[in-house]
Motif scaffolding. Sequence first.
Motif, PDB file in Angstrom:
ATOM      1  N   ALA A 231       3.186  -4.387   1.399  1.00 29.71           N
ATOM      2  CA  ALA A 231       2.164  -3.426   0.972  1.00 29.71           C
ATOM      3  C   ALA A 231       2.456  -2.013   1.482  1.00 29.71           C
ATOM      4  CB  ALA A 231       0.783  -3.885   1.406  1.00 29.71           C
ATOM      5  N   GLY A 232       3.729  -1.610   1.395  1.00 25.87           N
ATOM      6  CA  GLY A 232       4.108  -0.270   1.816  1.00 25.87           C
ATOM      7  C   GLY A 232       4.225  -0.080   3.318  1.00 25.87           C
ATOM      8  N   ARG A 233       3.987  -1.128   4.079  1.00 21.72           N
ATOM      9  CA  ARG A 233       4.073  -1.061   5.540  1.00 21.72           C
ATOM     10  C   ARG A 233       5.333  -1.798   5.987  1.00 21.72           C
ATOM     11  NH1 ARG A 233       0.278  -4.420   8.772  1.00 21.72           N
ATOM     12  NH2 ARG A 233       1.387  -4.376  10.713  1.00 21.72           N
ATOM     13  N   ILE A 234       6.066  -1.203   6.914  1.00 16.49           N
ATOM     14  CA  ILE A 234       7.309  -1.807   7.383  1.00 16.49           C
ATOM     15  C   ILE A 234       7.206  -2.128   8.868  1.00 16.49           C
ATOM     16  CG2 ILE A 234       9.769  -1.415   7.774  1.00 16.49           C
ATOM     17  CD1 ILE A 234       9.741   0.356   5.281  1.00 16.49           C
ATOM     18  N   GLU A 235       7.592  -3.359   9.207  1.00 19.83           N
ATOM     19  CA  GLU A 235       7.691  -3.782  10.603  1.00 19.83           C
ATOM     20  C   GLU A 235       9.144  -4.144  10.841  1.00 19.83           C
ATOM     21  OE1 GLU A 235       4.925  -6.866  11.645  1.00 19.83           O
ATOM     22  OE2 GLU A 235       3.308  -5.924  10.523  1.00 19.83           O
ATOM     23  N   ALA A 236       9.691  -3.700  11.976  1.00 16.32           N
ATOM     24  CA  ALA A 236      11.103  -3.956  12.225  1.00 16.32           C
ATOM     25  C   ALA A 236      11.396  -4.077  13.715  1.00 16.32           C
ATOM     26  CB  ALA A 236      11.944  -2.834  11.622  1.00 16.32           C
ATOM     27  N   LYS A 237      12.495  -4.786  13.978  1.00 12.96           N
ATOM     28  CA  LYS A 237      13.019  -4.914  15.339  1.00 12.96           C
ATOM     29  C   LYS A 237      14.537  -5.005  15.217  1.00 12.96           C
ATOM     30  CE  LYS A 237      12.964  -7.868  19.447  1.00 12.96           C
ATOM     31  NZ  LYS A 237      12.426  -9.090  20.036  1.00 12.96           N
ATOM     32  N   TYR A 238      15.230  -4.355  16.148  1.00 12.65           N
ATOM     33  CA  TYR A 238      16.685  -4.426  16.159  1.00 12.65           C
ATOM     34  C   TYR A 238      17.150  -4.559  17.596  1.00 12.65           C
ATOM     35  CZ  TYR A 238      21.511  -3.669  14.789  1.00 12.65           C
ATOM     36  OH  TYR A 238      22.848  -3.838  14.550  1.00 12.65           O
TER      37      TYR A 238
END
Length: 130
Positions: A52-59
């Motif tokens: 829904a246009g929201r981005i969650e990330a981890k690297y």
Amino acid sequence: MKLRWVTMAFVLLLCLTAFATGGLAATEVADFELELELKSNAKYDIEYESKAGRIEAKYQAPGEAVLTGEEAAPKAKAFIDALALTPDITEQQVIDQVLSQLNVNQADVAELDIDVEFADGKKLDIEVKG
């Protein structure tokens, strides 16, 4: 002003091409999770979710600072894009591409878990124990 029109024309052409070929959303990765532990105990943890246009990330990669949120998104997305994943890709192709991108030999893998969900709902769930 001329550059602006050229840029707008390029974007329009890109959109029309995507529309004419059936769109890009069907092969787009909506959710990606990679957990890789090497026999040396080094760990990779790459996560990316677009909802829904929201981005969650981890690297997280050995020898690098752990990035999360907006800091991690470009790096995680670039990694996923480099894999060129499609809904009809085989599990072995995914494994080979992931290990190649990370420059890891499969013999060095203790545990590998890859979960991918495409925008069209297709999923891949891959587990490898070394």
